[in-house]
Design a protein around this motif. Structure first.
Motif, short mmCIF file in Angstrom:
data_model
loop_
_atom_site.label_atom_id
_atom_site.label_comp_id
_atom_site.label_asym_id
_atom_site.label_seq_id
_atom_site.Cartn_x
_atom_site.Cartn_y
_atom_site.Cartn_z
N ASN A 144 -8.33 16.46 -25.42
CA ASN A 144 -8.84 15.78 -24.22
C ASN A 144 -10.06 14.91 -24.52
OD1 ASN A 144 -6.92 17.02 -22.50
ND2 ASN A 144 -8.15 18.88 -22.48
N LEU A 145 -10.00 14.21 -25.65
CA LEU A 145 -11.12 13.33 -25.99
C LEU A 145 -11.15 12.13 -25.05
CD1 LEU A 145 -10.95 13.30 -29.90
CD2 LEU A 145 -12.30 14.76 -28.40
N ARG A 146 -12.28 11.47 -25.03
CA ARG A 146 -12.41 10.30 -24.15
C ARG A 146 -11.83 9.07 -24.86
NH1 ARG A 146 -18.29 9.16 -21.96
NH2 ARG A 146 -18.41 8.10 -23.94
N ALA A 147 -11.16 8.23 -24.11
CA ALA A 147 -10.62 6.99 -24.68
C ALA A 147 -11.77 6.02 -24.95
CB ALA A 147 -9.62 6.36 -23.72
N MET A 148 -11.89 5.57 -26.18
CA MET A 148 -12.96 4.63 -26.54
C MET A 148 -12.42 3.24 -26.84
SD MET A 148 -15.62 6.46 -26.19
CE MET A 148 -16.98 5.61 -26.96
N ASP A 149 -11.09 3.11 -26.91
CA ASP A 149 -10.49 1.81 -27.20
C ASP A 149 -9.70 1.33 -25.98
OD1 ASP A 149 -11.51 2.14 -29.74
OD2 ASP A 149 -9.66 2.97 -30.56
N LEU A 150 -9.44 0.03 -25.93
CA LEU A 150 -8.77 -0.53 -24.76
C LEU A 150 -7.32 -0.07 -24.64
CD1 LEU A 150 -10.15 -4.16 -24.71
CD2 LEU A 150 -10.73 -2.27 -23.23
N THR A 151 -6.77 0.47 -25.74
CA THR A 151 -5.40 0.99 -25.69
C THR A 151 -5.31 2.25 -24.83
OG1 THR A 151 -5.89 2.35 -27.63
CG2 THR A 151 -4.88 0.19 -28.03
N GLY A 152 -6.47 2.81 -24.45
CA GLY A 152 -6.45 4.09 -23.75
C GLY A 152 -6.49 5.27 -24.70
N TYR A 153 -6.68 4.99 -25.99
CA TYR A 153 -6.77 6.05 -27.00
C TYR A 153 -8.05 5.88 -27.80
CZ TYR A 153 -1.89 6.97 -25.92
OH TYR A 153 -0.73 7.28 -25.28
N SER A 154 -8.20 6.73 -28.83
CA SER A 154 -9.30 6.61 -29.78
C SER A 154 -8.72 6.80 -31.17
CB SER A 154 -10.37 7.67 -29.51
OG SER A 154 -11.00 7.43 -28.27
N ASP A 155 -9.56 6.56 -32.20
CA ASP A 155 -9.19 6.83 -33.60
C ASP A 155 -10.19 7.87 -34.12
OD1 ASP A 155 -7.25 4.74 -33.45
OD2 ASP A 155 -8.84 3.28 -33.80
N PRO A 156 -10.03 9.13 -33.72
CA PRO A 156 -11.10 10.09 -33.95
C PRO A 156 -11.10 10.72 -35.34
CG PRO A 156 -9.37 11.06 -32.61
CD PRO A 156 -8.95 9.66 -32.88
N TYR A 157 -12.32 10.98 -35.82
CA TYR A 157 -12.52 11.86 -36.96
C TYR A 157 -13.69 12.78 -36.65
CZ TYR A 157 -16.34 8.75 -38.54
OH TYR A 157 -17.50 8.00 -38.61
N VAL A 158 -13.82 13.85 -37.43
CA VAL A 158 -14.89 14.82 -37.20
C VAL A 158 -15.83 14.80 -38.39
CG1 VAL A 158 -15.46 17.24 -36.77
CG2 VAL A 158 -13.38 16.25 -35.77
N LYS A 159 -17.12 14.75 -38.10
CA LYS A 159 -18.14 14.70 -39.15
C LYS A 159 -19.01 15.95 -39.03
CE LYS A 159 -21.47 11.66 -38.54
NZ LYS A 159 -22.12 10.36 -38.43
N ALA A 160 -19.13 16.70 -40.13
CA ALA A 160 -20.00 17.88 -40.15
C ALA A 160 -21.20 17.57 -41.04
CB ALA A 160 -19.24 19.10 -40.68
N SER A 161 -22.40 17.83 -40.54
CA SER A 161 -23.63 17.57 -41.29
C SER A 161 -24.38 18.88 -41.47
CB SER A 161 -24.53 16.57 -40.56
OG SER A 161 -23.83 15.37 -40.32
N LEU A 162 -24.78 19.15 -42.70
CA LEU A 162 -25.61 20.32 -42.99
C LEU A 162 -27.07 19.91 -42.84
CD1 LEU A 162 -25.20 23.28 -44.07
CD2 LEU A 162 -25.81 22.36 -46.31
N MET A 163 -27.79 20.57 -41.93
CA MET A 163 -29.15 20.17 -41.59
C MET A 163 -30.15 21.24 -41.99
SD MET A 163 -28.30 17.37 -39.88
CE MET A 163 -29.78 16.89 -38.97
N ALA A 164 -31.35 20.80 -42.37
CA ALA A 164 -32.47 21.72 -42.58
C ALA A 164 -33.74 21.01 -42.16
CB ALA A 164 -32.56 22.15 -44.05
#
Length: 211
Positions: A144-164
Motif C-alpha cells: 500500500n505504498l503511495r504513488a509517486m509517479d504519474l502512472t499511479g505507481y512507484s519504483d520502490p526500493y528499501v534503504k537500511a542505514s546503520l547509525m551511531a
C-alpha cells in the motif's frame, strides 16, 4: 456481491500549486476497512478534473447498510507530501446504488481534518549473530505504498542505514521494483557489527521511489 463505484469528475477545486492549478486524484475506501483502497489517475493542471474511472469493492449485500464510502481528494506533489484537498463520506449506499445510474450523485467536498498520511507498510525481520558480529536485515515486502509517479505507481526500493550518534556508518539497498505499490523483495542486507558495538547503533529503514 460487488459494489461498483464510478468516479466521474470534480468541480471548482481550490488551487494548491503556485501555477493557479492543482494536480488532483481521488483515493477511495469502503469504511471501516482501510486496508483495501483504490486510487484514480492524477490529472495535471486542472481545477475541474474528469476521471470517469470505475472501481469494484467486494462486499456482501447484508453488510452494505453498515458500510460507508470515503473519498479523499488530493493534490499530487512530486517533491513533498501530497496535499489533502478534502473529503466526502457517503452512507445509505443501498439507496445510492438503486438510484438511476444516469443521474450522478454530487456531494460537496468537506475540508479534511487531521487525516493521517497513509504511507503504507514495510515488512522486515532482524537477525544478529554475536559470534560472527553480523546483523542481517531481511526486507520481505512493502504494501500500500503511495504513488509517486504519474502512472499511479512507484519504483520502490528499501534503504537500511546503520547509525551511531546521529551519523550514518554504512548503508545497504535492495533492488528496485518497477511500477508497483506492493513490492516483494525477500532480500538480506548484511552489516558487520561487533558485539561490543551492538548496543550503541540503530537502524533507519527508508522506502524510496527511484527516479
Amino acid at each position: 456481491q460487488q459494489l461498483l463505484v464510478r468516479v466521474l469528475r470534480a468541480r471548482d477545486l481550490p488551487a494548491k500549486d503556485s501555477n493557479g492549478f492543482s494536480d488532483p486524484y481521488v483515493k477511495i475506501y469502503l469504511l471501516p476497512d482501510r486496508k483495501k483502497k483504490f486510487q484514480t489517475k492524477v490529472l495535471r493542471r486542472t481545477l475541474n478534473p474528469e476521471w470517469d474511472e470505475t472501481f469494484s469493492f467486494g462486499v456482501p449485500f447484508a453488510e452494505l447498510p453498515a458500510r460507508r464510502l470515503h473519498f479523499s481528494v488530493y493534490d499530487f506533489d512530486r517533491f513533498s507530501r501530497h496535499d489533502l484537498i478534502g473529503q466526502v463520506v457517503l452512507d445509505n449506499l443501498l439507496e445510492a446504488a438503486e438510484a438511476r445510474p444516469e443521474v450522478p450523485i454530487w456531494r460537496d467536498i468537506q475540508e479534511g481534518t487531521g487525516e493521517k498520511a497513509d504511507l503504507g507498510e514495510v515488512n522486515f525481520s532482524l537477525c544478529y549473530l554475536p559470534t560472527a558480529g553480523r546483523l542481517t536485515v531481511t526486507v520481505i515486502r512493502a504494501s500500500n505504498l503511495r504513488a509517486m509517479d504519474l502512472t499511479g505507481y512507484s519504483d520502490p526500493y528499501v534503504k537500511a542505514s546503520l547509525m551511531a550518534e546521529g551519523r550514518r556508518l554504512k548503508k545497504r539497498k535492495t533492488s528496485i521494483k518497477k511500477n508497483t505499490l506492493n513490492p516483494n523483495y525477500n532480500e538480506a542486507l548484511v552489516f558487520d557489527v561487533p558485539h561490543e558495538s551492538v548496543h550503541h547503533v540503530s537502524l533507519t529503514i527508508a522506502v524510496v521511489d527511484y527516479d
